[in-house]
Design a protein around this motif. Structure first.
Motif, PDB file in Angstrom:
ATOM      1  N   LYS A   1       9.146   2.240   4.334  1.00 11.26           N
ATOM      2  CA  LYS A   1       9.082   1.379   3.103  1.00 11.26           C
ATOM      3  C   LYS A   1       7.792   1.732   2.304  1.00 11.26           C
ATOM      4  CE  LYS A   1      11.658  -2.543   4.859  1.00 11.26           C
ATOM      5  NZ  LYS A   1      11.655  -3.918   5.173  1.00 11.26           N
ATOM      6  N   VAL A   2       6.896   2.410   2.906  1.00 15.75           N
ATOM      7  CA  VAL A   2       5.583   2.625   2.314  1.00 15.75           C
ATOM      8  C   VAL A   2       5.712   3.772   1.459  1.00 15.75           C
ATOM      9  CG1 VAL A   2       3.192   3.601   2.761  1.00 15.75           C
ATOM     10  CG2 VAL A   2       4.387   1.849   4.216  1.00 15.75           C
ATOM     11  N   PRO A   3       5.412   3.800   0.178  1.00 17.59           N
ATOM     12  CA  PRO A   3       5.719   4.869  -0.919  1.00 17.59           C
ATOM     13  C   PRO A   3       4.628   6.174  -0.302  1.00 17.59           C
ATOM     14  CG  PRO A   3       5.532   2.872  -1.935  1.00 17.59           C
ATOM     15  CD  PRO A   3       5.076   2.535  -0.484  1.00 17.59           C
ATOM     16  N   LEU A   4       5.311   7.470  -0.406  1.00 16.31           N
ATOM     17  CA  LEU A   4       4.599   8.562   0.061  1.00 16.31           C
ATOM     18  C   LEU A   4       4.536   9.568  -1.501  1.00 16.31           C
ATOM     19  CD1 LEU A   4       2.851  10.564   1.561  1.00 16.31           C
ATOM     20  CD2 LEU A   4       5.003  11.349   2.654  1.00 16.31           C
ATOM     21  N   VAL A   5       3.488   9.644  -2.091  1.00 12.09           N
ATOM     22  CA  VAL A   5       3.319  10.467  -3.084  1.00 12.09           C
ATOM     23  C   VAL A   5       2.505  11.754  -2.941  1.00 12.09           C
ATOM     24  CG1 VAL A   5       2.818  10.687  -5.599  1.00 12.09           C
ATOM     25  CG2 VAL A   5       3.695   8.396  -4.576  1.00 12.09           C
ATOM     26  N   THR A   6       3.300  12.928  -3.054  1.00 14.69           N
ATOM     27  CA  THR A   6       2.243  14.049  -2.738  1.00 14.69           C
ATOM     28  C   THR A   6       2.295  15.027  -4.078  1.00 14.69           C
ATOM     29  OG1 THR A   6       4.310  15.546  -2.277  1.00 14.69           O
ATOM     30  CG2 THR A   6       3.322  14.183  -0.398  1.00 14.69           C
TER      31      THR A   6
ATOM     32  N   TRP B   1       0.795  -1.205  -0.003  1.00 18.25           N
ATOM     33  CA  TRP B   1      -0.074   0.124  -0.071  1.00 18.25           C
ATOM     34  C   TRP B   1       0.891   1.267  -0.108  1.00 18.25           C
ATOM     35  CZ3 TRP B   1      -0.042   3.377   4.314  1.00 18.25           C
ATOM     36  CH2 TRP B   1       0.469   2.514   5.453  1.00 18.25           C
ATOM     37  N   ALA B   2       0.327   2.496  -0.360  1.00 20.97           N
ATOM     38  CA  ALA B   2       0.736   3.665  -0.317  1.00 20.97           C
ATOM     39  C   ALA B   2       0.007   4.565  -0.105  1.00 20.97           C
ATOM     40  CB  ALA B   2       1.293   3.953  -2.018  1.00 20.97           C
ATOM     41  N   ILE B   3       0.609   5.788   0.235  1.00 25.44           N
ATOM     42  CA  ILE B   3      -0.110   7.203   0.258  1.00 25.44           C
ATOM     43  C   ILE B   3       0.047   8.022  -0.783  1.00 25.44           C
ATOM     44  CG2 ILE B   3      -0.356   8.947   2.006  1.00 25.44           C
ATOM     45  CD1 ILE B   3       0.714   7.341   4.293  1.00 25.44           C
ATOM     46  N   ALA B   4      -1.082   8.420  -1.145  1.00 20.89           N
ATOM     47  CA  ALA B   4      -1.014   9.452  -2.281  1.00 20.89           C
ATOM     48  C   ALA B   4      -2.032  10.512  -2.299  1.00 20.89           C
ATOM     49  CB  ALA B   4      -1.334   8.535  -3.672  1.00 20.89           C
ATOM     50  N   THR B   5      -1.438  11.874  -2.135  1.00 21.99           N
ATOM     51  CA  THR B   5      -2.261  12.651  -2.168  1.00 21.99           C
ATOM     52  C   THR B   5      -1.539  13.982  -2.984  1.00 21.99           C
ATOM     53  OG1 THR B   5      -3.217  14.298  -0.647  1.00 21.99           O
ATOM     54  CG2 THR B   5      -0.893  13.426  -0.095  1.00 21.99           C
ATOM     55  N   THR B   6      -2.647  14.813  -3.332  1.00 24.21           N
ATOM     56  CA  THR B   6      -2.111  16.001  -4.326  1.00 24.21           C
ATOM     57  C   THR B   6      -1.822  17.158  -3.110  1.00 24.21           C
ATOM     58  OG1 THR B   6      -4.330  16.639  -4.688  1.00 24.21           O
ATOM     59  CG2 THR B   6      -3.195  15.325  -6.472  1.00 24.21           C
ATOM     60  N   GLY B   7      -1.989  17.036  -1.683  1.00 21.10           N
ATOM     61  CA  GLY B   7      -1.578  17.900  -0.827  1.00 21.10           C
ATOM     62  C   GLY B   7       0.050  17.810  -0.697  1.00 21.10           C
ATOM     63  N   GLY B   8       0.811  19.032  -0.399  1.00 18.52           N
ATOM     64  CA  GLY B   8       1.951  19.391  -0.311  1.00 18.52           C
ATOM     65  C   GLY B   8       2.746  18.368   0.613  1.00 18.52           C
ATOM     66  N   LYS B   9       4.155  17.907   0.190  1.00 16.79           N
ATOM     67  CA  LYS B   9       4.929  17.024   1.170  1.00 16.79           C
ATOM     68  C   LYS B   9       4.867  17.565   2.571  1.00 16.79           C
ATOM     69  CE  LYS B   9       8.742  14.375   1.181  1.00 16.79           C
ATOM     70  NZ  LYS B   9       9.748  13.689   0.040  1.00 16.79           N
ATOM     71  N   LYS B  10       5.506  18.774   2.868  1.00 17.53           N
ATOM     72  CA  LYS B  10       5.316  19.265   4.173  1.00 17.53           C
ATOM     73  C   LYS B  10       4.019  18.932   5.121  1.00 17.53           C
ATOM     74  CE  LYS B  10       9.156  22.634   3.959  1.00 17.53           C
ATOM     75  NZ  LYS B  10       9.638  24.079   4.151  1.00 17.53           N
ATOM     76  N   GLN B  11       2.998  19.489   4.309  1.00 14.83           N
ATOM     77  CA  GLN B  11       1.456  19.379   5.147  1.00 14.83           C
ATOM     78  C   GLN B  11       1.261  17.801   5.190  1.00 14.83           C
ATOM     79  OE1 GLN B  11      -1.638  20.391   2.403  1.00 14.83           O
ATOM     80  NE2 GLN B  11      -3.218  19.974   3.944  1.00 14.83           N
TER      81      GLN B  11
END
Length: 127
Positions: free
Chosen positions: A34-39, A11-21
């Motif tokens: 190891k969990v991908p974070l895409v912002t 699983w991954a986290i994918a959001t169009t929010g900014g990385k810092k937020q």
């Protein structure tokens, strides 16, 4: 997230929010590095473009059309459907069940806890 991790489901986290937020929002959660974070900082286009989901799938090394995308907005559902991922809606984002279904949600749940209670609807028990 713990359910998926215990069963070896990627699983991954994918959001169009900014990385810092996004990092501020996630700081109290225990999430493996190891969990991908895409912002939104990682992609050129915000939802309803599927870019964040396509990149998250690539980082998981899984075809996007083999992914279940869980989101709380019609934009999440539309973006997932544009690349043939399976869109699942959550009512905790303020959109109605009808709006999420009209956008193409396969299933709609009240919140993540409700989705977990019905996880077999998504085939996650057999993975």
């Amino acid at each position: 997230m713990q359910y998926l991790t215990r069963r070896g489901i990627k699983w991954a986290i994918a959001t169009t929010g900014g990385k810092k937020q996004t990092q501020r929002l996630l700081k109290n959660l225990t999430i493996s590095r190891k969990v991908p974070l895409v912002t939104g900082d990682d992609v050129a286009n915000a939802k309803p473009s599927p870019d964040v989901f396509v990149l998250a799938a690539a980082r998981l090394r899984v075809p996007v059309e083999d992914c279940i995308v869980t989101g709380d907005s019609i934009w999440d559902v539309l973006a997932a459907g544009r690349k043939r991922a399976l869109p699942v809606g959550l009512l905790c984002g303020g959109y109605s069940q009808e709006e999420l279904e009209r956008a193409g949600a396969f299933r709609v749940y009240a919140d993540p806890a409700d989705m977990l209670m019905h996880i077999e609807d998504l085939g996650a028990l057999s993975w």
